[in-house]
Design a protein around this motif. Sequence first.
Motif, PDB file in Angstrom:
ATOM      1  N   THR A 100       0.834  -1.201   0.000  1.00  0.00           N
ATOM      2  CA  THR A 100       0.000   0.000   0.000  1.00  0.00           C
ATOM      3  C   THR A 100       0.864   1.245   0.000  1.00  0.00           C
ATOM      4  OG1 THR A 100      -1.742  -1.132   1.225  1.00  0.00           O
ATOM      5  CG2 THR A 100      -1.789   1.273   1.236  1.00  0.00           C
ATOM      6  N   VAL A 101       0.503   2.187  -0.840  1.00  0.00           N
ATOM      7  CA  VAL A 101       1.101   3.514  -0.795  1.00  0.00           C
ATOM      8  C   VAL A 101       0.003   4.470  -0.340  1.00  0.00           C
ATOM      9  CG1 VAL A 101       0.653   3.941  -3.252  1.00  0.00           C
ATOM     10  CG2 VAL A 101       2.348   5.302  -2.061  1.00  0.00           C
ATOM     11  N   ALA A 102       0.317   5.299   0.654  1.00  0.00           N
ATOM     12  CA  ALA A 102      -0.680   6.207   1.218  1.00  0.00           C
ATOM     13  C   ALA A 102      -0.179   7.631   1.149  1.00  0.00           C
ATOM     14  CB  ALA A 102      -0.985   5.819   2.668  1.00  0.00           C
ATOM     15  N   PHE A 103      -1.035   8.514   0.680  1.00  0.00           N
ATOM     16  CA  PHE A 103      -0.742   9.944   0.652  1.00  0.00           C
ATOM     17  C   PHE A 103      -1.745  10.630   1.569  1.00  0.00           C
ATOM     18  CE2 PHE A 103       0.604   8.297  -3.507  1.00  0.00           C
ATOM     19  CZ  PHE A 103       1.923   8.716  -3.535  1.00  0.00           C
ATOM     20  N   THR A 104      -1.248  11.360   2.564  1.00  0.00           N
ATOM     21  CA  THR A 104      -2.112  12.003   3.545  1.00  0.00           C
ATOM     22  C   THR A 104      -1.864  13.501   3.566  1.00  0.00           C
ATOM     23  OG1 THR A 104      -0.495  11.652   5.316  1.00  0.00           O
ATOM     24  CG2 THR A 104      -2.139   9.916   4.971  1.00  0.00           C
ATOM     25  N   ASP A 105      -2.727  14.194   4.287  1.00  0.00           N
ATOM     26  CA  ASP A 105      -2.607  15.645   4.465  1.00  0.00           C
ATOM     27  C   ASP A 105      -2.633  16.394   3.135  1.00  0.00           C
ATOM     28  OD1 ASP A 105      -2.379  15.292   7.247  1.00  0.00           O
ATOM     29  OD2 ASP A 105      -0.207  14.989   7.080  1.00  0.00           O
ATOM     30  N   LEU A 106      -3.412  15.879   2.188  1.00  0.00           N
ATOM     31  CA  LEU A 106      -3.583  16.619   0.938  1.00  0.00           C
ATOM     32  C   LEU A 106      -4.409  17.875   1.201  1.00  0.00           C
ATOM     33  CD1 LEU A 106      -4.353  13.750  -1.611  1.00  0.00           C
ATOM     34  CD2 LEU A 106      -2.160  14.589  -0.788  1.00  0.00           C
ATOM     35  N   PRO A 107      -4.257  18.890   0.377  1.00  0.00           N
ATOM     36  CA  PRO A 107      -5.045  20.111   0.580  1.00  0.00           C
ATOM     37  C   PRO A 107      -6.529  19.830   0.440  1.00  0.00           C
ATOM     38  CG  PRO A 107      -3.882  20.167  -1.520  1.00  0.00           C
ATOM     39  CD  PRO A 107      -3.334  19.010  -0.767  1.00  0.00           C
ATOM     40  N   GLY A 108      -7.338  20.514   1.255  1.00  0.00           N
ATOM     41  CA  GLY A 108      -8.780  20.341   1.170  1.00  0.00           C
ATOM     42  C   GLY A 108      -9.340  21.016  -0.068  1.00  0.00           C
ATOM     43  N   GLY A 109     -10.607  20.800  -0.298  1.00  0.00           N
ATOM     44  CA  GLY A 109     -11.255  21.395  -1.443  1.00  0.00           C
ATOM     45  C   GLY A 109     -11.197  20.505  -2.663  1.00  0.00           C
ATOM     46  N   LEU A 110     -12.043  20.802  -3.634  1.00  0.00           N
ATOM     47  CA  LEU A 110     -12.096  20.006  -4.857  1.00  0.00           C
ATOM     48  C   LEU A 110     -10.831  20.224  -5.674  1.00  0.00           C
ATOM     49  CD1 LEU A 110     -13.953  18.099  -6.470  1.00  0.00           C
ATOM     50  CD2 LEU A 110     -14.824  20.124  -7.663  1.00  0.00           C
ATOM     51  N   LYS A 111     -10.224  19.152  -6.125  1.00  0.00           N
ATOM     52  CA  LYS A 111      -8.942  19.224  -6.830  1.00  0.00           C
ATOM     53  C   LYS A 111      -8.811  18.033  -7.762  1.00  0.00           C
ATOM     54  CE  LYS A 111      -7.164  17.195  -2.614  1.00  0.00           C
ATOM     55  NZ  LYS A 111      -8.469  17.415  -1.934  1.00  0.00           N
ATOM     56  N   THR A 112      -7.884  18.149  -8.706  1.00  0.00           N
ATOM     57  CA  THR A 112      -7.530  17.034  -9.587  1.00  0.00           C
ATOM     58  C   THR A 112      -6.305  16.338  -9.023  1.00  0.00           C
ATOM     59  OG1 THR A 112      -8.438  18.123 -11.547  1.00  0.00           O
ATOM     60  CG2 THR A 112      -6.833  16.360 -11.904  1.00  0.00           C
ATOM     61  N   VAL A 113      -6.425  15.048  -8.813  1.00  0.00           N
ATOM     62  CA  VAL A 113      -5.329  14.236  -8.277  1.00  0.00           C
ATOM     63  C   VAL A 113      -4.852  13.283  -9.374  1.00  0.00           C
ATOM     64  CG1 VAL A 113      -4.683  12.476  -6.579  1.00  0.00           C
ATOM     65  CG2 VAL A 113      -6.138  14.395  -5.898  1.00  0.00           C
ATOM     66  N   GLU A 114      -3.547  13.225  -9.559  1.00  0.00           N
ATOM     67  CA  GLU A 114      -2.941  12.266 -10.482  1.00  0.00           C
ATOM     68  C   GLU A 114      -1.940  11.417  -9.713  1.00  0.00           C
ATOM     69  OE1 GLU A 114      -1.393  14.007 -14.157  1.00  0.00           O
ATOM     70  OE2 GLU A 114      -2.427  15.874 -13.619  1.00  0.00           O
ATOM     71  N   ILE A 115      -1.995  10.120  -9.913  1.00  0.00           N
ATOM     72  CA  ILE A 115      -0.984   9.208  -9.365  1.00  0.00           C
ATOM     73  C   ILE A 115      -0.305   8.535 -10.553  1.00  0.00           C
ATOM     74  CG2 ILE A 115      -0.489   7.269  -7.850  1.00  0.00           C
ATOM     75  CD1 ILE A 115      -3.078   7.856  -6.357  1.00  0.00           C
ATOM     76  N   TRP A 116       0.914   8.970 -10.848  1.00  0.00           N
ATOM     77  CA  TRP A 116       1.683   8.382 -11.946  1.00  0.00           C
ATOM     78  C   TRP A 116       2.350   7.108 -11.431  1.00  0.00           C
ATOM     79  CZ3 TRP A 116       3.105  10.711 -16.901  1.00  0.00           C
ATOM     80  CH2 TRP A 116       2.333  11.838 -17.211  1.00  0.00           C
ATOM     81  N   LEU A 117       2.097   6.009 -12.130  1.00  0.00           N
ATOM     82  CA  LEU A 117       2.607   4.709 -11.709  1.00  0.00           C
ATOM     83  C   LEU A 117       4.079   4.567 -12.073  1.00  0.00           C
ATOM     84  CD1 LEU A 117      -0.411   2.511 -12.863  1.00  0.00           C
ATOM     85  CD2 LEU A 117      -0.109   3.754 -10.705  1.00  0.00           C
ATOM     86  N   PRO A 118       4.821   3.716 -11.346  1.00  0.00           N
ATOM     87  CA  PRO A 118       6.253   3.546 -11.631  1.00  0.00           C
ATOM     88  C   PRO A 118       6.488   3.158 -13.084  1.00  0.00           C
ATOM     89  CG  PRO A 118       5.671   2.471  -9.565  1.00  0.00           C
ATOM     90  CD  PRO A 118       4.381   2.884 -10.214  1.00  0.00           C
ATOM     91  N   HIS A 119       7.372   3.874 -13.739  1.00  0.00           N
ATOM     92  CA  HIS A 119       7.612   3.616 -15.162  1.00  0.00           C
ATOM     93  C   HIS A 119       8.413   2.345 -15.391  1.00  0.00           C
ATOM     94  CE1 HIS A 119      11.171   5.804 -13.749  1.00  0.00           C
ATOM     95  NE2 HIS A 119      11.837   5.286 -14.765  1.00  0.00           N
ATOM     96  N   ASN A 120       9.030   1.802 -14.319  1.00  0.00           N
ATOM     97  CA  ASN A 120       9.961   0.692 -14.481  1.00  0.00           C
ATOM     98  C   ASN A 120       9.579  -0.536 -13.666  1.00  0.00           C
ATOM     99  OD1 ASN A 120      10.414   1.851 -12.009  1.00  0.00           O
ATOM    100  ND2 ASN A 120      12.589   2.277 -12.338  1.00  0.00           N
ATOM    101  N   GLU A 121       8.343  -0.609 -13.169  1.00  0.00           N
ATOM    102  CA  GLU A 121       7.882  -1.786 -12.447  1.00  0.00           C
ATOM    103  C   GLU A 121       6.490  -2.181 -12.933  1.00  0.00           C
ATOM    104  OE1 GLU A 121      10.047  -1.165  -8.073  1.00  0.00           O
ATOM    105  OE2 GLU A 121       7.884  -0.878  -8.264  1.00  0.00           O
ATOM    106  N   THR A 122       6.338  -3.421 -13.377  1.00  0.00           N
ATOM    107  CA  THR A 122       5.009  -3.923 -13.695  1.00  0.00           C
ATOM    108  C   THR A 122       4.118  -3.751 -12.478  1.00  0.00           C
ATOM    109  OG1 THR A 122       5.888  -5.510 -15.293  1.00  0.00           O
ATOM    110  CG2 THR A 122       3.701  -5.958 -14.400  1.00  0.00           C
ATOM    111  N   THR A 123       2.931  -3.200 -12.677  1.00  0.00           N
ATOM    112  CA  THR A 123       2.095  -2.786 -11.548  1.00  0.00           C
ATOM    113  C   THR A 123       0.655  -3.238 -11.751  1.00  0.00           C
ATOM    114  OG1 THR A 123       3.498  -0.837 -11.187  1.00  0.00           O
ATOM    115  CG2 THR A 123       1.308  -0.821 -10.188  1.00  0.00           C
ATOM    116  N   GLU A 124       0.182  -4.129 -10.879  1.00  0.00           N
ATOM    117  CA  GLU A 124      -1.232  -4.496 -10.843  1.00  0.00           C
ATOM    118  C   GLU A 124      -1.918  -3.638  -9.794  1.00  0.00           C
ATOM    119  OE1 GLU A 124      -2.216  -8.811 -11.083  1.00  0.00           O
ATOM    120  OE2 GLU A 124      -0.037  -9.073 -10.972  1.00  0.00           O
ATOM    121  N   LEU A 125      -2.986  -2.968 -10.178  1.00  0.00           N
ATOM    122  CA  LEU A 125      -3.720  -2.103  -9.268  1.00  0.00           C
ATOM    123  C   LEU A 125      -4.800  -2.920  -8.563  1.00  0.00           C
ATOM    124  CD1 LEU A 125      -4.094   0.959 -11.663  1.00  0.00           C
ATOM    125  CD2 LEU A 125      -2.335   0.561  -9.920  1.00  0.00           C
TER     126      LEU A 125
END
Length: 396
Positions: free
Chosen positions: A134-159
């Motif tokens: 698990t990767v967790a991101f906390t304390d993001l700014p409040g309010g409506l926003k666009t969030v992007e999580i770019w996946l590792p470019h060099n590791e096969t990744t199953e979500l």
Amino acid sequence: MPETPHPSPSPLTTTPLTADLLRGALELEHTEHGVLPHRLPARARAQCTDPQLAMVESQPSGVRLVFRTRATTVELDALRTKRTYVGAPPRPDGLYDLLVDGRLTAQAGVPDGNTLTIDMTEGTTEHRPGPPGTVAFTDLPGGLKTVEIWLPHNETTELVALRTDAPVEPVPDSGRKVWLHHGSSISHGSDAASPTAIWPAHAASLAGVELINLGLGGSALLDPFTARAMRDTPADLISVKIGINLVNHDVMRLRAFTSAVHGFLDTIRDGHPTTPLLVVSPILCPLHEDTPGPSAPDFTDLAEGRIRFRAMGDPDDPTPGRLTLRLIRDELADIVTRRAPEDPHLHYLDGLTLYGEQDTPTHPLPDDLHPDAQTHRLIGTRFAEQIFTAKGPFAP
């Protein structure tokens, strides 16, 4: 601040991982764990059993989760497959880049996962399974926003699962142009610092376009199935970076090369007859400027964590049509010139303007083949300046 590895005990909502939340992938495969983003469709994958291609197309270079939310906590469960090399120190973990309203806000890695151990001296691999992390991101700014999580470019990744403390919704179409790019490991992001720091991602950010990255490490070989995938992918701008892998693998001579380039471009044009299409020749690689391939790894410094490459061909080989980078640049420029009267939307970029001899004193290639993190940024900046600005072929 990023945290790992355990899910938060606070009540979070799980959102299904669907195609409308993902960008940069051509297909999603449903697995026993979740979904696996692919950068080539199943039909293309079925036509080639090369394990190198299977590995790199499943590494999600340029693939990202994108959504709107008021959440201040975002958790992503994922099952990675990390590569290790026998005799070499451990490779750095792949990174997840978190962007909030287009700004890099945090980075973190997923622990555990599968391990693919590669013995380059024996040519063997061993796959050892592991659990998701698990990767967790906390304390993001409040309010409506666009969030992007770019996946590792060099590791096969199953979500596996996406959890947030506020609802998630897809981002409406922004109207930004879609840039479809194909190239080798350099375009894939080899030795870049993180997924948003690979040169195509950096250039796309500067230009304000949506990237679909078909940079395929070791696999930019003018394969017809790749051309058909590009033909069938909606895009407003298209580029193909051609050359280095053809020399690396020593797969063809000039006669076949010229015909294959024409065929590759013809196939793309079947689906995109008037889309701006850019042909990019190789950046400088002194190893193969005048020496044909193939390339081979040099394990002399493997224990120190360094693998270099050397050219196995003979610069004095009299065989007609042996491909070198200098020959490839000349031929690509000639092909574009010959096609130009019937294809006014076809363009050519000399790769030496992105990275050339003048850059080697300050930006040497660490392994004699791939640019480092700083040079990725340099290449991306130069590409954006030459191609996306007012006088460039991808200008607004």
